[in-house]
Motif scaffolding. Structure first.
Motif, PDB file in Angstrom:
ATOM      1  N   LEU A  13      22.756  17.006  51.193  1.00 20.56           N
ATOM      2  CA  LEU A  13      22.510  16.833  49.673  1.00 20.56           C
ATOM      3  C   LEU A  13      22.959  18.224  48.908  1.00 20.56           C
ATOM      4  N   PRO A  14      23.842  17.743  47.975  1.00 22.17           N
ATOM      5  CA  PRO A  14      24.322  19.081  47.391  1.00 22.17           C
ATOM      6  C   PRO A  14      23.422  19.343  46.164  1.00 22.17           C
ATOM      7  N   ILE A  15      23.247  20.585  45.672  1.00 23.40           N
ATOM      8  CA  ILE A  15      22.850  21.161  44.377  1.00 23.40           C
ATOM      9  C   ILE A  15      24.019  21.930  43.706  1.00 23.40           C
ATOM     10  N   PHE A  16      24.637  21.294  42.713  1.00 20.91           N
ATOM     11  CA  PHE A  16      25.645  22.008  41.999  1.00 20.91           C
ATOM     12  C   PHE A  16      25.266  23.085  41.156  1.00 20.91           C
ATOM     13  N   PHE A  17      26.009  23.980  41.051  1.00 20.90           N
ATOM     14  CA  PHE A  17      25.591  24.912  39.782  1.00 20.90           C
ATOM     15  C   PHE A  17      27.095  25.386  38.777  1.00 20.90           C
ATOM     16  N   ASP A  18      26.617  25.185  37.804  1.00 16.27           N
ATOM     17  CA  ASP A  18      27.953  25.181  36.928  1.00 16.27           C
ATOM     18  C   ASP A  18      28.479  26.562  36.916  1.00 16.27           C
ATOM     19  N   LEU A  19      29.668  26.930  36.336  1.00 15.52           N
ATOM     20  CA  LEU A  19      30.288  28.220  36.500  1.00 15.52           C
ATOM     21  C   LEU A  19      30.693  28.508  34.928  1.00 15.52           C
ATOM     22  N   ILE A  37      19.947  20.563  52.236  1.00 14.84           N
ATOM     23  CA  ILE A  37      20.669  20.855  50.950  1.00 14.84           C
ATOM     24  C   ILE A  37      21.475  22.041  51.138  1.00 14.84           C
ATOM     25  N   LEU A  38      22.600  21.860  50.583  1.00 17.17           N
ATOM     26  CA  LEU A  38      23.417  22.917  50.257  1.00 17.17           C
ATOM     27  C   LEU A  38      23.780  23.271  48.764  1.00 17.17           C
ATOM     28  N   LEU A  39      23.644  24.520  48.442  1.00 17.84           N
ATOM     29  CA  LEU A  39      24.019  24.821  46.994  1.00 17.84           C
ATOM     30  C   LEU A  39      25.539  25.199  46.898  1.00 17.84           C
ATOM     31  N   MET A  40      26.093  24.488  45.670  1.00 23.34           N
ATOM     32  CA  MET A  40      27.436  24.727  45.685  1.00 23.34           C
ATOM     33  C   MET A  40      28.144  24.877  44.293  1.00 23.34           C
ATOM     34  N   PRO A  41      28.972  25.569  43.938  1.00 24.75           N
ATOM     35  CA  PRO A  41      29.907  25.487  42.685  1.00 24.75           C
ATOM     36  C   PRO A  41      30.492  24.182  42.137  1.00 24.75           C
ATOM     37  N   ARG A  42      30.497  23.985  40.775  1.00 26.03           N
ATOM     38  CA  ARG A  42      31.410  22.620  40.471  1.00 26.03           C
ATOM     39  C   ARG A  42      32.549  22.669  40.962  1.00 26.03           C
ATOM     40  N   ASN A  43      33.379  23.847  41.165  1.00 23.97           N
ATOM     41  CA  ASN A  43      34.682  23.918  41.710  1.00 23.97           C
ATOM     42  C   ASN A  43      34.886  23.696  42.963  1.00 23.97           C
ATOM     43  N   VAL A  44      33.754  23.095  43.632  1.00 25.53           N
ATOM     44  CA  VAL A  44      33.920  22.845  45.147  1.00 25.53           C
ATOM     45  C   VAL A  44      35.132  21.944  45.580  1.00 25.53           C
ATOM     46  N   HIS A  45      35.736  21.955  46.629  1.00 25.73           N
ATOM     47  CA  HIS A  45      36.661  20.912  47.084  1.00 25.73           C
ATOM     48  C   HIS A  45      36.123  19.758  47.071  1.00 25.73           C
ATOM     49  N   VAL A  46      36.993  18.706  47.207  1.00 29.74           N
ATOM     50  CA  VAL A  46      36.523  17.333  47.268  1.00 29.74           C
ATOM     51  C   VAL A  46      36.210  17.036  48.753  1.00 29.74           C
ATOM     52  N   VAL A  95      22.137  24.207  36.954  1.00 30.67           N
ATOM     53  CA  VAL A  95      21.849  23.479  38.076  1.00 30.67           C
ATOM     54  C   VAL A  95      21.479  21.924  38.168  1.00 30.67           C
ATOM     55  N   GLN A  96      22.329  21.465  38.925  1.00 37.00           N
ATOM     56  CA  GLN A  96      22.016  19.808  38.831  1.00 37.00           C
ATOM     57  C   GLN A  96      22.293  19.313  40.254  1.00 37.00           C
ATOM     58  N   ALA A  97      21.707  18.023  40.366  1.00 41.50           N
ATOM     59  CA  ALA A  97      21.709  17.512  41.744  1.00 41.50           C
ATOM     60  C   ALA A  97      22.222  15.976  41.036  1.00 41.50           C
ATOM     61  N   PRO A  98      22.755  15.219  42.112  1.00 42.09           N
ATOM     62  CA  PRO A  98      22.827  13.726  41.427  1.00 42.09           C
ATOM     63  C   PRO A  98      21.600  13.076  41.486  1.00 42.09           C
ATOM     64  N   GLU A  99      21.527  11.975  40.857  1.00 37.22           N
ATOM     65  CA  GLU A  99      20.392  11.234  40.681  1.00 37.22           C
ATOM     66  C   GLU A  99      20.004  10.484  41.951  1.00 37.22           C
ATOM     67  N   ILE A 100      21.150   9.957  42.489  1.00 43.67           N
ATOM     68  CA  ILE A 100      20.879   9.471  43.841  1.00 43.67           C
ATOM     69  C   ILE A 100      21.578  10.061  44.890  1.00 43.67           C
ATOM     70  N   ASP A 101      21.003  10.402  45.913  1.00 44.34           N
ATOM     71  CA  ASP A 101      21.953  10.910  47.287  1.00 44.34           C
ATOM     72  C   ASP A 101      23.126  10.597  47.248  1.00 44.34           C
TER      73      ASP A 101
END
Length: 463
Positions: free
Chosen positions: A120-126, A99-108, A389-395
């Motif tokens: 597996l990303p876990i996104f955090f909002d800003l 797992i990597l933790l990353m912000p929602r404005n991460v680059h594509v 904090v949110q992860a995709p429903e499917i990897d």
């Protein structure tokens, strides 16, 4: 018109990347090189040159010298843009399934790597601005609130990705954020693509570079925020939290076996030019001129947004009832080419060339824009549909490889995305594979399409 013909097309004023402004601010040694007979400099990977991952040769020597100069453990040139080196850094930080933790404005480019490697990303909002919708710089308090939402005993986080500055130039204090991550033994990759020149400007009241803030991995785009040719970048690493062998191996995995000698030369010269006292004084002058341009436009009642990067002029077009895309089309038709249109704003990138003539031209066209453009009664900032904090429903990797079907976006409500939806610029995904298109996300994207014509009536692949 052919591609080669278009490359010589003249615009009235070019305020887009690369930052050398169509050659006006290229390092003199590179200009001299390009004056040689066409293609004369296009050499293979000769022993004397080597490559970015060689132990010997001129490239390795140059990388070592820069690494010693900035007190890092390593420096690597890249010719696949900042994207290629960001992807190498991501692979070095996390194995498949981690797992990597990353912000929602991460680059594509990060999302693509996650899909490719099944990371597996876990996104955090800003926090975002109610005026522009832009993400605000991340603060220590905000990151602490993110950490409180994560059970570190249950979830093994391999590392953290941060973005600073943003495309529009927002940047905060990185050192407390990096220290917070290091307290949990988490390595930090900072996408500093838009802030390469911060590294050289400690005394100019600019944000402190991620490299000087003890980030483990830092990626610089040398064409966006130094004076390199397009596709040039550098990756720096320090500390003991990232395995050096893994990093070199990941760079080798994604590095072309035939890197352009011209682009590698550009990597070297774009950094060396800032270490040259005479050139640095010239760049310092350009930064001070940019600050002066901002102040003078404010005095003329132009609705600008203040960011931490003086080379970005961000116009809040929504203040006069005009969306950024409409404004961009108007300026483009009149020869003033901006870099980034958005719903509420339009961003111009001054770069490192002399831009004194920008003031009068912009003021003239701004007046014409106000006279000739139909105004909207109101433009609303769209509320973020994301949880803190949110992860995709499917990897992401599973969704990327799953069987999908293409349907109109209008029929995608409550479906699982198999696509990346990502307007470029700024290259920040609105939706990634494996995420559910719930009502909030569906309406958020649909409303953005009212101004961004690229998002109208598009098809999407869903599982």
């Amino acid at each position: 018109m052919s591609i080669s013909s278009f490359l010589t097309k003249k615009f009235l004023k070019s305020l887009f990347f690369p930052a050398h402004n169509r050659g006006a601010a290229l390092p003199q040694k590179l200009v001299k090189l390009l004056k040689n007979p066409p293609g004369y400099w296009d050499l293979p990977e000769l022993p004397e040159l080597g490559s970015p991952i060689s132990q010997s040769g001129l490239i390795a020597k140059s990388q070592r010298e820069f690494s010693e100069r900035f007190k890092t453990k390593g420096c690597f040139f890249g010719v696949n843009g900042a994207s290629g080196l960001i992807q190498s850094a991501v692979i070095a930080m996390a194995n498949p399934g981690e797992i990597l933790l990353m912000p929602r404005n991460v680059h594509v480019s990060v999302i693509k790597t996650c899909a490719m490697q099944n990371i597996l990303p876990i996104f955090f909002d800003l926090e975002s601005s109610s005026e522009t919708g832009h993400y605000k710089p991340l603060t220590k308090n905000w990151l602490e609130s993110v950490f409180k939402k994560i059970n570190f005993n249950e979830k093994k986080i391999a590392g953290v990705i941060l973005v600073s500055p943003s495309y529009q130039g927002y940047a905060g204090d990185l050192e407390p954020l990096i220290n917070l991550c290091h307290q949990k033994n988490l390595p930090v990759l900072v996408d500093e693509a838009h802030g390469s020149y911060f590294l050289f400007c400690e005394k100019l009241n600019l944000p402190k570079s991620a490299l000087l803030s003890n980030a483990d991995l830092v990626v610089h785009s040398l064409h966006k925020s130094l004076n390199g040719l397009t596709q040039t970048a550098a990756l720096w690493y320090k500390g003991n939290l990232v395995n050096e062998h893994n990093l070199i191996r990941s760079i080798n995995l994604l590095q072309t076996t035939s890197p352009s000698s011209l682009l590698l030369s550009s990597c070297e010269e774009s950094i060396k030019d800032w270490l040259n006292k005479k050139s640095f004084l010239k760049y310092q002058k350009r930064i001070l001129e940019a600050k002066s341009i901002y102040k003078r436009l404010i005095q003329k009642n132009i609705p600008l947004i203040e960011t931490q990067d003086p080379l970005k002029i961000v116009v809040n077009t929504s203040m006069v009832g005009i969306d950024g895309f409409t404004a961009d089309n108007f300026f483009y038709r009149n020869g003033l080419i901006a870099e980034l249109p958005e719903m509420m704003t339009l961003t111009f990138c001054l770069g490192f060339a002399n831009q004194k003539d920008f003031l009068n031209l912009f003021e003239k066209l701004w007046s014409e824009l106000l006279l000739k453009t139909k105004r909207m009664k109101s433009l609303e900032v769209l509320k973020s549909p994301f949880k803190l904090v949110q992860a995709p429903e499917i990897d992401i990797g599973v969704a990327w490889r799953s069987k999908t079907r293409k349907i109109p976006f209008s029929q995608s409500l409550n479906k699982i995305s198999g696509d990346i939806i990502c307007p470029y610029p700024p290259g920040v995904p609105l939706l990634v594979p494996g995420e559910k298109i719930d009502a909030n996300r569906f309406n958020w994207i649909k409303k953005q399409s009212l101004c961004n014509k690229d998002l109208v009536n598009f098809n999407i692949r869903v599982l």
